[in-house]
Design a protein around this motif. Structure first.
Motif, PDB file in Angstrom:
ATOM      1  N   LEU A 178     106.374  26.025  44.357  1.00 35.43           N
ATOM      2  CA  LEU A 178     107.343  27.115  44.373  1.00 35.43           C
ATOM      3  C   LEU A 178     107.707  27.462  45.805  1.00 35.43           C
ATOM      4  CD1 LEU A 178     105.933  29.597  41.666  1.00 35.43           C
ATOM      5  CD2 LEU A 178     107.772  27.931  41.406  1.00 35.43           C
ATOM      6  N   ARG A 179     108.983  27.504  46.093  1.00 32.95           N
ATOM      7  CA  ARG A 179     109.434  27.912  47.417  1.00 32.95           C
ATOM      8  C   ARG A 179     109.624  29.423  47.431  1.00 32.95           C
ATOM      9  NH1 ARG A 179     114.651  24.830  49.124  1.00 32.95           N
ATOM     10  NH2 ARG A 179     114.266  26.191  50.941  1.00 32.95           N
ATOM     11  N   PRO A 180     108.885  30.145  48.268  1.00 29.47           N
ATOM     12  CA  PRO A 180     108.981  31.614  48.293  1.00 29.47           C
ATOM     13  C   PRO A 180     110.400  32.130  48.414  1.00 29.47           C
ATOM     14  CG  PRO A 180     107.128  30.880  49.618  1.00 29.47           C
ATOM     15  CD  PRO A 180     107.860  29.639  49.205  1.00 29.47           C
ATOM     16  N   ALA A 181     111.222  31.487  49.251  1.00 32.76           N
ATOM     17  CA  ALA A 181     112.585  31.975  49.455  1.00 32.76           C
ATOM     18  C   ALA A 181     113.417  31.886  48.175  1.00 32.76           C
ATOM     19  CB  ALA A 181     113.257  31.172  50.568  1.00 32.76           C
ATOM     20  N   ASP A 182     113.055  30.977  47.278  1.00 36.49           N
ATOM     21  CA  ASP A 182     113.808  30.815  46.035  1.00 36.49           C
ATOM     22  C   ASP A 182     113.301  31.716  44.911  1.00 36.49           C
ATOM     23  OD1 ASP A 182     115.305  28.869  47.281  1.00 36.49           O
ATOM     24  OD2 ASP A 182     114.051  27.211  46.550  1.00 36.49           O
ATOM     25  N   HIS A 183     112.213  32.389  45.147  1.00 36.13           N
ATOM     26  CA  HIS A 183     111.605  33.223  44.101  1.00 36.13           C
ATOM     27  C   HIS A 183     111.296  34.616  44.644  1.00 36.13           C
ATOM     28  CE1 HIS A 183     111.172  29.885  41.238  1.00 36.13           C
ATOM     29  NE2 HIS A 183     110.893  29.139  42.298  1.00 36.13           N
ATOM     30  N   ALA A 184     112.301  35.238  45.191  1.00 31.15           N
ATOM     31  CA  ALA A 184     112.147  36.588  45.740  1.00 31.15           C
ATOM     32  C   ALA A 184     113.212  37.541  45.205  1.00 31.15           C
ATOM     33  CB  ALA A 184     112.204  36.542  47.272  1.00 31.15           C
ATOM     34  N   SER A 185     113.804  37.189  44.070  1.00 28.79           N
ATOM     35  CA  SER A 185     114.851  38.027  43.496  1.00 28.79           C
ATOM     36  C   SER A 185     114.235  39.110  42.610  1.00 28.79           C
ATOM     37  CB  SER A 185     115.810  37.178  42.664  1.00 28.79           C
ATOM     38  OG  SER A 185     115.147  36.656  41.524  1.00 28.79           O
ATOM     39  N   PHE A 186     115.105  40.017  42.130  1.00 32.70           N
ATOM     40  CA  PHE A 186     114.629  41.081  41.250  1.00 32.70           C
ATOM     41  C   PHE A 186     114.119  40.505  39.923  1.00 32.70           C
ATOM     42  CE2 PHE A 186     115.387  44.578  38.151  1.00 32.70           C
ATOM     43  CZ  PHE A 186     114.481  45.488  38.688  1.00 32.70           C
ATOM     44  N   VAL A 187     114.706  39.397  39.483  1.00 31.95           N
ATOM     45  CA  VAL A 187     114.227  38.751  38.258  1.00 31.95           C
ATOM     46  C   VAL A 187     112.788  38.278  38.424  1.00 31.95           C
ATOM     47  CG1 VAL A 187     114.564  36.782  36.710  1.00 31.95           C
ATOM     48  CG2 VAL A 187     116.546  38.068  37.545  1.00 31.95           C
TER      49      VAL A 187
END
Length: 291
Positions: free
Chosen positions: A96-105
């Motif tokens: 998992l790339r942190p930058a791709d998984h930092a949204s409100f979802v």
């Protein structure tokens, strides 16, 4: 800006916890959010063409809706706390790339995993205070689950007591006791038992206010239909010669007046006399007084 999201999240969580407390554990209160949901669904069911069938579903559906609103609001509140600190304050599983998984979802995903007590998923907090907060959310989720079970176990015995009282009044109405039959020791005992039953129902309406929004189904078990007969019995016994019967009639009258006050203050808001309140109670439950 971060603190605004955190404050909003804390406010939502505390609001839900307060509503749960007042709905389930406060002896005489009814939570504002749960009242809004249940009243709204009750009014909606009353406006539908198939009124009786819709009203029969209003109570159970409203309970499910209230629990759902509680859970979703808690999830949203915690997500608002997590989101401003992503991805820096979280660790991510391999792949998992942190930058791709930092949204409100993603924040909602973390919150759902925690509140469902499934444990930490593939995204977990690393910052100290967030590591404490995540298990606290799991505890709140467990508390909501426990509260739902206790709510269900509490409300159905209250409904059974209400329907049993209505059935007893139905039996009395069908036997048509005369004034001479009531003017006896047995008549005084019947009046006393009714006063006790009505007092219990009054307490149930205070402690389980949501039980009002449950339809009683069969006419014989409808308190809204038969409570007026208890009022008639109190009038009939008030002129009895037997002093014990007159005393029992006075006690029954007092119990009926207390019930009318509770129904009016909490649900009907007619600000009227006892009989008018009972008529409004019958109409609100799809019945007609004197039917």
């Amino acid at each position: 800006m971060t603190w605004l999201f955190n404050v909003a999240g804390v406010v939502l969580v505390l609001f839900v916890l307060r509503d749960v407390f007042h709905t389930l554990w406060h002896p005489t209160r009814h939570g504002g959010l749960s009242r809004l949901v249940m009243t709204g669904l009750w009014r909606l069911s009353s406006s539908l063409t198939s009124r009786r069938r819709a009203s029969g579903l209003a109570g159970p559906v409203a309970m499910v809706a209230v629990v759902g609103v509680w859970a979703l609001t808690v999830v949203l509140g915690w997500a608002l706390i997590y989101w401003p600190h992503m991805p820096e304050a979280f660790t991510y599983a391999a792949g998992l790339r942190p930058a791709d998984h930092a949204s409100f979802v993603d924040a909602l995903y973390i919150s759902l995993v925690n509140v469902s007590t499934l444990g930490l998923g593939d995204i977990a907090p690393t910052e100290g205070w967030l590591r404490i907060l995540a298990p606290l959310e799991a505890l709140v989720g467990f508390a909501l689950l426990t509260a739902t079970v206790s709510w269900t176990l509490g409300i159905y015995p209250a409904l059974a007591r209400r329907r049993a009282l209505a059935l007893r009044l139905s039996h009395l109405a069908r036997t048509h006791p005369t004034t001479d039959q009531i003017d006896t020791d047995a008549g005084a005992a019947v009046l006393d038992s009714l006063a006790v039953g009505i007092s219990v129902i009054s307490v149930d309406f205070m402690q389980y206010a949501e039980s009002y929004y449950f339809h009683d189904g069969d006419d014989r078990t409808s308190l809204a239909l038969h409570i007026a007969y208890a009022d008639h019995l109190a009038d009939q016994a008030a002129v009895a010669r037997h002093p014990d019967v007159r005393l029992s009639a006075a006690v029954l009258r007092a119990a009926l007046e207390d019930l009318a006050v509770i129904l009016d203050q909490r649900f009907l808001h007619t600000r009227s006399a006892t009989r008018t309140v009972f008529d409004a109670f019958a109409r609100d439950h799809g019945r007609h007084a004197g039917a």
